[in-house]
Scaffold this motif. Structure first.
Motif: not given
Length: 554
Positions: A455-461, A469-479, A481-483
Motif C-alpha cells: 500500500d505504500i505507493p497506493a493513494n486513497d479515494f 487523494l494525494p499519495l501518502g495523505f492520511d484522511k483522518y489526520s489531514g497529514n 506523508f512522504a510516500n
C-alpha cells in the motif's frame, strides 16, 4: 631606490603571472569541514553538458524573512553561483520578491495561487521586528525553465517530526539535489521506460492515479501483460505493485532474466492478506504470490507476519464504547499502521519525512554472494510481531499498552539490493530447453528494492467527492506523508545513470550556540569584542612608534 623598483617589478610580474594562470587553469578550494560549497561530480557533469540556457526563478526571498529562511536563501544563491561556474552562460537565475513585484494584493494573491498550482506550497512564517511579531507568506521554491518546458521544485523539504531549525538545515542540505534534479528532469531528451504488470494486482486504477501522475512527466509507463509477453526487453525497470495473484513459473522466469540482463525492479509485496471478518476485528492470513523463492535467491525473505508499533503508528476511527444510546467513535492509535520514521544510510531516504504504511510485515536478509544489502525503511524499537494467521481485535486499541510486550526491536520493512544477482534458474535450464540459447545464469550489475507493504505507493479515494487523494495523505489526520517522495527517490536511484541523487548525501552539521551560556555571559563577550580590538590597536601603535624611534635614532 633601485632595489625598491626591482621589488615592485617582481611583485607586479608575479601577480600578473598568477592571474594569467588562473584564467587558464580553473581551481577552487573548499576549506569547510562538510565541503558545503562543493557540488557533486554528477551535478558538474550535468551542468557542463547543457546545450541551451536554463533559467531559474527563485521565490524564496523578501524583506524581513526570518534568519533561518534567509540562511536557506543564501544557500540557494551560493549553489546557483556554483552552478554557473560549471554551466557557464547556460545557467541564469533571479530572485523574485512577490511582495515588492506586485503591490496590488489581489494581483499578488493570484500570482501566488498560480505558483502554488505548479507545486510550490506557500508557507506562513513568523518573525519579530522591533519587538513586534509579524506574519508573512513565502514561497520556498523555484521554477526552472528550459526551452518551452518548465518544472517547479520545492526547496523547503525535511522531516516534519524534526524541529523547525532541523527542517531548515535538512532543506539546506538538499538544495543542490533539488535544483540539479529539476534541471536533469527539465532538460531530459529521452525517458526511461517502466513496466507495470496488469495481470497480478487487484488494486483499482483509481488507487494508482497519483503514482502514475507523479511518474508520467519523467518516465514512459507501459502496462505489461506479462503472460502474453515473451520477454521484458526494452524496459529499463519493472514496478511490481501489490500483487495478489500467484505468479506462474514462466512469468517468474521472465522477471528473473530481465534482472539478469541488468534490468531494475521495485517490489511492493504483502506477505499477509488482511480481510474484515466482523465488527470485532480483522483476519490476517498468509498470502503467497509465488515470488518468495525468487526474492530469497536475491537475498531477502518476506516473513508472514504483521508489525505492531507502539511508538509510531497512525490513528483510525474506532468504536471505543457507547455514549448514551450511540456509538462513541474516536480516532485511536492503530498499531498495525506503522509510521516509518527510521531510515538507513542511503540517498533514497536521507532527510525524508515519515512514511504511512498499512499492515506491514518484516523483511530478513539471507546469504547472497556479492550482493550489497542496505536497509531503507525501519520501524521504531517498540514493536511486537503477530504471526499469521491471526485475528486482529479492535478492542486492544482502547486498552492501555503493556510496554514489556513490545520488545521485538527495530524491524526492516524496506531493503535495497545491489550487485550481480544469481539466477533462480541456474542449473535448471537444460541444453534441450528452447530458452537455453538466451539464458543467463549470472547477471549483470543491477539494483532491486523490496518493500513488505503493497500500500505504500497506493493513494486513497474520496468517495464522497469522487476524487483521488494525494499519495501518502492520511484522511483522518489531514497529514501528507512522504510516500510519494520515497517512491520517486527509489525510482530515481534505480534509473539515474548520472548519479545526481548522490547529492542527497550532503551533510551540514548544526552548530547551535549555547543559549544559556549566551545569556549568562552576554555582557562579558560584548565587553571583550569592544575592548580587545582597541587594546590590540594601541599595542600595535606603541610597537610601531618604538620601532621607528629605534630605526631613525641610529
Amino acid at each position: 631606490m633601485k632595489n625598491k623598483s626591482v621589488q615592485f617589478i617582481i611583485i607586479f610580474v608575479v601577480i600578473l603571472g598568477v592571474n594569467l594562470l588562473a584564467n587558464h587553469f580553473f581551481f577552487r578550494i573548499d576549506l569547510t569541514q562538510e565541503k558545503r560549497y562543493t557540488i557533486s561530480d554528477a551535478s558538474k557533469n550535468l551542468l557542463q553538458n547543457l546545450d541551451d540556457e536554463v533559467y531559474v526563478k527563485v521565490y524564496l526571498t523578501g524583506k524581513g524573512i526570518p534568519a533561518g529562511f534567509k540562511r536557506l536563501e543564501n544557500a540557494v544563491k551560493e549553489t546557483l553561483d556554483e552552478f554557473q561556474i560549471y554551466g557557464g552562460t547556460n545557467i541564469k537565475y533571479t530572485f523574485i520578491d512577490l511582495n515588492a513585484e506586485y503591490k496590488d494584493e489581489k494581483t499578488r494573491n493570484e500570482k501566488i495561487a498560480a505558483i502554488a498550482q505548479k507545486g510550490i506550497t506557500p508557507t506562513n512564517v513568523y518573525n519579530n521586528e522591533d519587538g513586534k511579531k509579524t506574519q508573512s507568506l513565502i514561497l520556498p521554491g523555484a521554477i526552472i525553465t528550459y526551452k518551452d518546458k518548465e518544472i517547479a521544485t520545492l526547496l523547503l523539504k525535511g522531516n516534519k517530526l524534526s524541529s523547525p531549525q532541523e527542517i531548515l538545515n535538512q532543506s539546506y542540505e538538499g538544495v543542490e539535489y533539488q535544483l540539479a534534479s529539476a534541471i536533469k528532469r527539465v532538460t531530459a531528451t529521452a525517458k526511461k521506460k517502466i513496466g507495470f504488470f496488469i495481470n497480478y494486482t487487484n488494486l483499482p486504477a483509481v488507487n494508482q492515479l497519483d503514482l502514475i501522475g507523479a511518474l508520467k512527466p519523467n518516465y514512459e509507463l507501459y502496462p505489461v501483460d506479462l503472460r502474453n509477453s515473451p520477454t521484458l526487453d526494452g524496459l529499463d525497470a519493472i514496478f511490481v505493485l501489490k500483487p495478489e495473484q500467484v505468479f506462474n513459473d514462466d512469468d517468474k522466469y521472465k522477471i528473473d532474466q530481465f534482472i539478469m540482463n541488468g534490468g531494475k525492479a521495485i517490489f511492493f509485496v504483502d506477505a499477509v492478506k488482511v480481510d474484515s471478518v466482523a465488527r470485532e476485528g480483522n483476519m490476517a492470513q498468509v498470502q503467497s504470490v509465488g515470488l518468495e523463492d525468487l526474492l530469497f535467491k536475491y537475498g531477502v525473505r518476506l516473513n508472514p507476519n504483521l508489525i505492531k508499533d507502539a511508538q509510531m503508528s497512525a490513528a483510525i476511527p474506532l468504536d471505543v464504547g457507547n455514549f448514551g444510546d450511540r456509538s462513541n467513535i474516536q480516532l485511536t492509535q492503530w498499531q498495525y499502521f506503522p509510521l516509518i520514521n527510521t531510515f538507513g544510510k542511503s540517498p533514497i531516504v536521507r532527510n525524508l519525512d515519515a512514511i504511512y504504511t498499512k499492515y506491514v510485515g518484516t523483511l530478513d536478509t539471507v546469504r547472497a554472494s556479492g550482493i550489497l544489502k542496505t536497509p531503507l525503511l525501519m520501524t521504531s524499537q517498540y514493536t511486537q510481531l503477530l504471526k499469521a494467521p491471526a485475528i486482529m481485535s479492535y478492542n486492544f486499541a482502547s486498552k492501555d499498552l503493556n510496554a514489556s510486550q513490545y520488545n521485538a526491536g527495530v524491524q526492516t520493512v524496506g531493503l535495497l539490493l545491489e550487485g550481480k544477482f544469481e539466477s533462480l534458474y541456474k542449473n535448471r535450464i537444460l541444453p534441450n530447453d528452447t530458452r537455453f540459447a538466451t539464458f543467463k545464469a549470472n547477471g549483470e550489475d543491477s539494483k532491486i528494492i523490496v518493500c513488505s507493504d503493497g500500500d505504500i505507493p497506493a493513494n486513497d479515494f474520496d468517495k464522497k467527492n469522487n476524487t483521488p487523494l494525494p499519495l501518502g495523505f492520511d484522511k483522518y489526520s489531514g497529514n501528507t506523508f512522504a510516500n510519494k517522495d520515497f517512491v520517486l527517490n527509489a525510482i530515481d536511484y534505480l534509473l539515474d545513470d548520472n548519479g545526481v541523487i548522490v547529492a542527497r548525501n550532503k551533510e551540514i552539521k548544526l552548530r547551535p550556540l549555547d543559549k544559556a551560556a549566551l545569556q549568562d555571559d552576554r555582557t562579558y563577550w560584548q565587553s571583550v569584542n569592544l575592548i580587545v580590538p582597541i587594546i590590540i590597536l594601541v599595542i600595535l601603535g606603541i610597537a610601531r612608534n618604538f620601532w621607528r624611534q629605534r630605526k631613525y635614532t641610529r
